[in-house]
Design an enzyme around this catalytic site. Sequence first.
Site, PDB file in Angstrom:
ATOM      1  N   ARG A  51       0.814  -1.222   0.000  1.00 18.48           N
ATOM      2  CA  ARG A  51       0.000   0.000   0.000  1.00 18.48           C
ATOM      3  C   ARG A  51       0.844   1.268   0.000  1.00 18.48           C
ATOM      4  O   ARG A  51       0.424   2.300  -0.504  1.00 18.48           O
ATOM      5  CB  ARG A  51      -0.920   0.007   1.222  1.00 18.48           C
ATOM      6  N   LYS A 148       0.923 -19.078   6.231  1.00 17.61           N
ATOM      7  CA  LYS A 148      -0.052 -19.449   7.254  1.00 17.61           C
ATOM      8  C   LYS A 148      -0.448 -18.188   8.028  1.00 17.61           C
ATOM      9  O   LYS A 148       0.279 -17.196   7.981  1.00 17.61           O
ATOM     10  CB  LYS A 148       0.532 -20.521   8.175  1.00 17.61           C
ATOM     11  N   GLU A 216      10.126 -22.407  23.304  1.00 20.66           N
ATOM     12  CA  GLU A 216      10.555 -21.032  23.062  1.00 20.66           C
ATOM     13  C   GLU A 216      10.747 -20.316  24.395  1.00 20.66           C
ATOM     14  O   GLU A 216      10.011 -20.571  25.356  1.00 20.66           O
ATOM     15  CB  GLU A 216       9.522 -20.286  22.222  1.00 20.66           C
ATOM     16  N   ASP A 235      -1.485 -22.237  16.505  1.00 24.40           N
ATOM     17  CA  ASP A 235      -0.266 -21.586  16.037  1.00 24.40           C
ATOM     18  C   ASP A 235       0.848 -22.578  15.732  1.00 24.40           C
ATOM     19  O   ASP A 235       1.654 -22.346  14.828  1.00 24.40           O
ATOM     20  CB  ASP A 235       0.212 -20.575  17.085  1.00 24.40           C
ATOM     21  N   HIS A 240       2.972 -26.770  12.157  1.00 23.91           N
ATOM     22  CA  HIS A 240       4.380 -27.163  12.254  1.00 23.91           C
ATOM     23  C   HIS A 240       4.549 -28.565  12.829  1.00 23.91           C
ATOM     24  O   HIS A 240       5.212 -29.429  12.251  1.00 23.91           O
ATOM     25  CB  HIS A 240       5.152 -26.182  13.129  1.00 23.91           C
ATOM     26  N   LYS A 331       5.533 -21.203  25.162  1.00 22.82           N
ATOM     27  CA  LYS A 331       6.264 -19.945  25.286  1.00 22.82           C
ATOM     28  C   LYS A 331       6.877 -19.843  26.693  1.00 22.82           C
ATOM     29  O   LYS A 331       6.407 -20.458  27.639  1.00 22.82           O
ATOM     30  CB  LYS A 331       5.313 -18.760  25.063  1.00 22.82           C
TER      31      LYS A 331
END
Length: 484
Positions: A51, A148, A216, A235, A240, A331
């Site tokens: 944009r 994704k 993570e 997610d 994955h 996480k």
Amino acid sequence: MVSRVIPVETFDLVIFGATGDLAHRKILPGLYRRFLAGQIPAESRTIGAARSVITSEDFRTTIDEPIAEFVPKSRQDPAAIAQFLAQLHYIPIDAKGEGGWPALRDLVRPNVVKAFYFSVAPSLFGDLAERLHQHGIADATCRIVVEKPFGRDLASAHALNQSLAAHFSEQQIYRIDHYLGKETVQNLMAVRFANILFEPIWKAQYIDHVQITVGETVGVEGRGAYYDTSGAMRDMVQNHMMQLLCLIAMEPPYHFDPNAVRDEKLKVIRALDPVEPKDIVRGQYLAGGGQGSYIEHSENPDSRTESYIAMKVGISNWRWKGTPFYLRTGKRLRSRASEIAITFKAPPHSIFDNPGGIHENVLVIRLQPNEGMTLTVMIKEPGPGGMRLTEVPLDMSFADALGGDLADVPDAYERLIMDVIRGNQTLFMRGDEVEAAWAWTDPIINGWEARGDKPRGYQPGSNGPDDALMLMHRDGRRWREIKE
């Protein structure tokens, strides 16, 4: 060992969303590295489209910083950077309107490989596909790459596939999952199908269980509002980790052919057992270490979205019936580590009177960090004193075993984009594969939402909720330590 670089055909690659984070962190630095390696012909062009109303020269200027930040210093050649930037062009585009499309049509060449990378929100996929055809830019030989998430449930994934199928054939659609581009993930197929050593014992008769871990250390701060609409299941697990599971469990394809490989992966997904509530543990990280909690980062005090999930999965087919697959991802865990651990069964009878017992052989495929493979075996402990056994690893680090500089090894996005240009769909998901994954995932998510299940809190820097330990403990097994 030096990897061979095979140049691709001359191409025009249009990146929609070229001013966005993914383009700057991964796509454009990766293309520069492939150009530096001699894989991209000098006549090829990369066309940014977004944009922002800027010129091609302005666009080139913005790419200097990502190359400096995301390309190793040893690979930053000023002359090569200048030549690469000269290949870049930019067109301001209106995805939902008519602005910019005639200019893009005039810029894209008809006699080269054409690829269109949709690095934008999925809500724009249908608009982009429609306008590429409406303005005569796309043809039957071009390819499109879509990022994704491929929907957030079966209904939305099906609608997304239908919107793309209205303008492109399945052979033109490349659904990218960067995990499949990792060197170690592809080596999993080589280890299985290029070595007689493993394939005869790659079955329930000899394998006790499989653990797939993606840990993570970071939280969701800065993107908590977005993450709160997905969670670890949508997610990570649905895409994955599902892909990793498929590569471990799939039958040998008749040939290393895109559809043959994806046919076998689809069979695995369709053979997955429904997951019982007792076989799922969900968690949210608490505050600690000077960092906020998931609740704070999501800005939703009533959030029931998981930042951690562990689950036990079964596969009902001849090869795997009775062998559990344990998946976990989260996480703010102890370490950033992704690995697959295949634990083989202990010998049925031990001839040794060993105080420590006979340990199972474990094949560990490390995806990150320190990519490589380790196989633990039992050997005689050196020295006098009888036949004492000890466990040792046969360790293959890619950096040591293959030699050279790992900075030369293409990262996942580099490899996958070059596969798009070659027209090789092996490492990309097919539409029916995506929908089958959601068909298995939806009942799990719907179940905990209907029950009002709330994720368990866990301390940051830990291995996750204590309940996840019990998931393994009741089966007489233990999670591997999450460590780098």
